[in-house]
Every structure is written in structure tokens, then in C-alpha cells.
Design a protein around this motif. Structure first.
Motif, PDB file in Angstrom:
ATOM      1  N   VAL A 120       0.486  -1.624   0.207  1.00  0.00           N
ATOM      2  CA  VAL A 120       0.359  -0.290  -0.083  1.00  0.00           C
ATOM      3  C   VAL A 120       0.916   1.349  -0.093  1.00  0.00           C
ATOM      4  CG1 VAL A 120      -1.802  -1.091   0.909  1.00  0.00           C
ATOM      5  CG2 VAL A 120      -0.432  -0.477   2.602  1.00  0.00           C
ATOM      6  N   LEU A 121       2.048   1.248   1.068  1.00  0.00           N
ATOM      7  CA  LEU A 121       2.970   2.896   0.306  1.00  0.00           C
ATOM      8  C   LEU A 121       3.384   2.312  -0.508  1.00  0.00           C
ATOM      9  CD1 LEU A 121       4.992   1.904   4.048  1.00  0.00           C
ATOM     10  CD2 LEU A 121       2.888   3.629   3.512  1.00  0.00           C
ATOM     11  N   ASP A 122       3.485   1.294  -1.582  1.00  0.00           N
ATOM     12  CA  ASP A 122       4.156   2.095  -3.057  1.00  0.00           C
ATOM     13  C   ASP A 122       3.191   1.854  -3.791  1.00  0.00           C
ATOM     14  OD1 ASP A 122       6.842   0.902  -2.555  1.00  0.00           O
ATOM     15  OD2 ASP A 122       6.482  -1.472  -2.882  1.00  0.00           O
ATOM     16  N   ALA A 123       1.741   1.964  -3.782  1.00  0.00           N
ATOM     17  CA  ALA A 123       0.573   2.501  -4.624  1.00  0.00           C
ATOM     18  C   ALA A 123      -0.059   3.532  -3.979  1.00  0.00           C
ATOM     19  CB  ALA A 123      -0.736   1.554  -3.836  1.00  0.00           C
TER      20      ALA A 123
ATOM     21  N   SER B  20     -11.435  -1.894   3.933  1.00  0.00           N
ATOM     22  CA  SER B  20     -11.924  -2.224   2.899  1.00  0.00           C
ATOM     23  C   SER B  20     -12.342  -1.888   1.854  1.00  0.00           C
ATOM     24  CB  SER B  20     -13.505  -2.885   3.713  1.00  0.00           C
ATOM     25  OG  SER B  20     -13.657  -1.596   3.884  1.00  0.00           O
ATOM     26  N   ALA B  21     -12.029  -0.912   1.389  1.00  0.00           N
ATOM     27  CA  ALA B  21     -12.255  -0.248   0.162  1.00  0.00           C
ATOM     28  C   ALA B  21     -10.669  -0.210  -0.220  1.00  0.00           C
ATOM     29  CB  ALA B  21     -12.788   1.391   0.518  1.00  0.00           C
TER      30      ALA B  21
ATOM     31  N   ASP C 268      -9.125  -5.099  -6.216  1.00  0.00           N
ATOM     32  CA  ASP C 268      -8.033  -5.896  -6.583  1.00  0.00           C
ATOM     33  C   ASP C 268      -6.548  -5.167  -6.862  1.00  0.00           C
ATOM     34  OD1 ASP C 268      -9.863  -7.656  -7.466  1.00  0.00           O
ATOM     35  OD2 ASP C 268     -10.797  -6.811  -8.522  1.00  0.00           O
ATOM     36  N   ASN C 269      -6.420  -3.868  -6.949  1.00  0.00           N
ATOM     37  CA  ASN C 269      -5.361  -2.818  -7.408  1.00  0.00           C
ATOM     38  C   ASN C 269      -5.409  -1.783  -6.247  1.00  0.00           C
ATOM     39  OD1 ASN C 269      -3.302  -0.913  -8.508  1.00  0.00           O
ATOM     40  ND2 ASN C 269      -3.903  -2.048 -10.498  1.00  0.00           N
ATOM     41  N   TYR C 270      -4.084  -1.499  -4.798  1.00  0.00           N
ATOM     42  CA  TYR C 270      -4.416  -0.969  -4.213  1.00  0.00           C
ATOM     43  C   TYR C 270      -3.971   0.419  -5.194  1.00  0.00           C
ATOM     44  CZ  TYR C 270      -3.980  -5.242  -1.443  1.00  0.00           C
ATOM     45  OH  TYR C 270      -3.820  -6.144  -0.121  1.00  0.00           O
ATOM     46  N   SER C 271      -3.037   0.692  -5.811  1.00  0.00           N
ATOM     47  CA  SER C 271      -2.489   1.867  -6.865  1.00  0.00           C
ATOM     48  C   SER C 271      -3.644   2.216  -7.718  1.00  0.00           C
ATOM     49  CB  SER C 271      -1.581   1.597  -7.920  1.00  0.00           C
ATOM     50  OG  SER C 271      -0.776   2.447  -8.583  1.00  0.00           O
TER      51      SER C 271
ATOM     52  N   THR D  12      -7.466   2.267  -6.443  1.00  0.00           N
ATOM     53  CA  THR D  12      -7.544   2.472  -5.817  1.00  0.00           C
ATOM     54  C   THR D  12      -7.602   4.001  -5.259  1.00  0.00           C
ATOM     55  OG1 THR D  12      -7.971   0.432  -4.999  1.00  0.00           O
ATOM     56  CG2 THR D  12      -9.448   1.543  -3.242  1.00  0.00           C
ATOM     57  N   ILE D  13      -5.958   3.893  -4.410  1.00  0.00           N
ATOM     58  CA  ILE D  13      -5.074   5.376  -3.818  1.00  0.00           C
ATOM     59  C   ILE D  13      -5.706   6.494  -4.901  1.00  0.00           C
ATOM     60  CG2 ILE D  13      -3.404   5.556  -2.355  1.00  0.00           C
ATOM     61  CD1 ILE D  13      -3.201   3.173  -1.684  1.00  0.00           C
ATOM     62  N   SER D  14      -4.979   6.326  -6.132  1.00  0.00           N
ATOM     63  CA  SER D  14      -5.343   6.696  -6.812  1.00  0.00           C
ATOM     64  C   SER D  14      -6.411   7.547  -7.206  1.00  0.00           C
ATOM     65  CB  SER D  14      -4.590   6.392  -8.492  1.00  0.00           C
ATOM     66  OG  SER D  14      -2.840   6.372  -8.174  1.00  0.00           O
ATOM     67  N   ALA D  15      -7.203   6.657  -7.360  1.00  0.00           N
ATOM     68  CA  ALA D  15      -9.128   7.554  -7.472  1.00  0.00           C
ATOM     69  C   ALA D  15      -9.136   8.072  -6.397  1.00  0.00           C
ATOM     70  CB  ALA D  15      -9.916   6.268  -7.585  1.00  0.00           C
ATOM     71  N   MET D  16      -8.919   7.680  -4.935  1.00  0.00           N
ATOM     72  CA  MET D  16      -9.330   8.528  -3.957  1.00  0.00           C
ATOM     73  C   MET D  16      -8.811  10.090  -3.760  1.00  0.00           C
ATOM     74  SD  MET D  16      -9.162   5.151  -0.940  1.00  0.00           S
ATOM     75  CE  MET D  16     -10.422   4.429  -0.282  1.00  0.00           C
TER      76      MET D  16
END
Ligand code: DX5
Ligand code: ZN
Length: 225
Positions: free
Chosen positions: A24-27, A199-200, A205-208, A210-214
Motif C-alpha cells: 500500500v505504501l508503494d501504491a 476494506s475499500a 484488486d489494485n491498491y494503486s 484505488t488510492i489514486s482514485a481516492m
């Protein structure tokens, strides 16, 4: 204040926790949210200082944001500060002496946070606004991941933002519970700058992505009505 995405490792795969945290840090995650539950303050039992220390020993250097859902808190504050915690937050109901516990956190060199469950009034802040570095508004009742965001939390976040701005202090406003891509924009618009998501992120499926979208949603504030 730069927005922070704080994945809650409560929803991570504990069998490979170090790898999950690095993923998640890399993402693009900014800090790691670490939920401590004691089967007393909340029904669930999770993880303690040894796991925090293990993440540090594994090489994690990002800030670790310890959310205590446990009581009493003072011994845990000492143990988590030694184990490498960066932020330590607790619920005012879990400490007999809230001001003392807040200052204990700072004396150990950590940033001090106070956590507000949905029914806990912000009036707790009145006499400790100069003793905190973080306000954590819970948008679900503490104890479980994967619950739905309680809509009345938005007004509470806005009130907390007013309190922070009036104080002139450097205080982060964190929101925890039910934060998703599709509601993070209105949470940011209400005044939050630090977003916990369990959970989000970990169930995606793809942490990167999801975090980018947030992060994209946060930059879009305020909401057009
Ligand atoms: C709940 C915890 C949260 C939880 C959030 O008591 O404090 O940090 O992991 O999980 P989601 O994002 O799934 O609501
Ligand atoms: Zn939490």
C-alpha cells in the motif's frame, strides 16, 4: 495541509502483513493506520506493540498511526511509543485522565490524537485543544471493518474543522469508517484531511488504482450541488 490516505491494516492479510504494508505504501499510501482492539473496549481482539515493532524491524519507515480501541491506555502509550508508533490516538471514554494521557503521548515523542465515536460529543476538545495533534472522527461505531459510513458524521467533521481553524493550531482531521472512492470527496469537502480506508483498499484488486482514485476525488472538492 497535504491530504493523507491511511490504509487500515485491519483488512490486510495478517499472514503477510509486512508485504501488505509495503504494497500500500508503494501504491501511494501516506501513513499506516493500525487498529488496536482489546476484547473489552470493543468486542474484537487484534494486534499490539509487538506487531508495530515487527513492521519497523521489517523496514517500514512511513508514519504508523496507532488507533487505540482499548482501555486503559497509559501503559499501551508507553509500549507503542517504544515500538515505533508515530501517532497514538485514544477514545476519551478509555482514559480516566484524558489530559494526562494526551501529554504522556507527546512526552514520548509521538503525536497525540483524540478519537470521537459517533455519539461522543466534541465538547471533550474544549480544554485540550492545545494538547492534541490529531482529531479522529469515527464515521462508524468502533470495532469492525467494512461498516457503512454514518451520514451524520459529515456535520460533525465540519464542526471539528471549525474548532481546529478557530484554534489556529496545527491539527490533522482524520475520518475513519466506511470511507470509499464514492464518498471521499464529500468527506474532504466537509473539512477532513486524513482518510482511513480499510476494506475499500485491501479488498480492492489494485491498491494503486484505488488510492489514486481516492486522491483524485479529494482534489475535486468542493462538491458541485
Ligand atoms: C473500525 C476501525 C477502522 C476500520 C475501518 O473500528 O477503527 O479503522 O478498519 O474499516 P473500513 O474502512 O472498512 O470501514
Ligand atoms: Zn481505526
Amino acid at each position: 495541509m497535504t491530504p493523507f490516505i491511511a490504509p487500515s491494516i485491519l483488512s490486510a492479510n495478517f499472514a503477510k502483513l509486512g508485504e501488505e504494508v509495503n504494497a500500500v505504501l508503494d501504491a501511494g499510501a501516506d501513513i499506516i493506520h493500525f487498529d488496536v482492539m482489546d476484547n473489552r473496549f470493543v468486542p474484537v481482539l487484534t494486534i499490539g506493540p509487538l506487531v508495530c515493532q515487527s513492521l519497523r524491524d521489517f523496514g517500514v519507515t512511513a508514519p504508523i498511526d496507532v488507533h487505540l480501541m482499548a482501555e486503559p491506555v497509559d501503559n499501551l502509550i508507553l509500549d507503542f511509543s517504544k515500538a515505533g508508533a508515530s501517532y497514538i490516538s485514544f477514545h476519551p471514554e478509555a482514559s480516566r485522565h484524558v489530559h494526562r494521557s494526551l501529554n504522556l503521548i507527546r512526552e514520548q515523542g509521538c503525536k497525540a490524537g483524540l478519537v470521537f465515536s459517533p455519539a461522543t460529543p466534541l465538547t471533550w476538545l474544549e480544554h485540550v485543544i492545545d494538547d492534541i495533534d490529531l482529531i479522529l472522527i469515527m464515521s462508524v461505531n468502533p470495532g469492525f471493518g467494512g461498516q457503512s459510513f454514518i451520514e451524520s458524521s459529515l456535520a460533525k467533521i465540519a464542526t471539528a474543522r471549525e474548532i481546529i481553524d478557530a484554534s489556529g493550531n496545527d491539527i490533522r482531521l482524520e475520518v475513519d469508517g466506511g470511507v470509499k472512492i464514492n464518498n471521499i470527496r464529500e468527506i474532504a469537502a466537509a473539512g477532513a484531511d486524513t482518510f482511513v480506508a480499510g476494506s475499500a483498499i485491501f479488498n480492492s484488486d489494485n491498491y494503486s488504482e484505488t488510492i489514486s482514485a481516492m486522491k483524485s476525488e479529494i482534489m475535486l472538492k468542493p462538491i458541485d450541488n
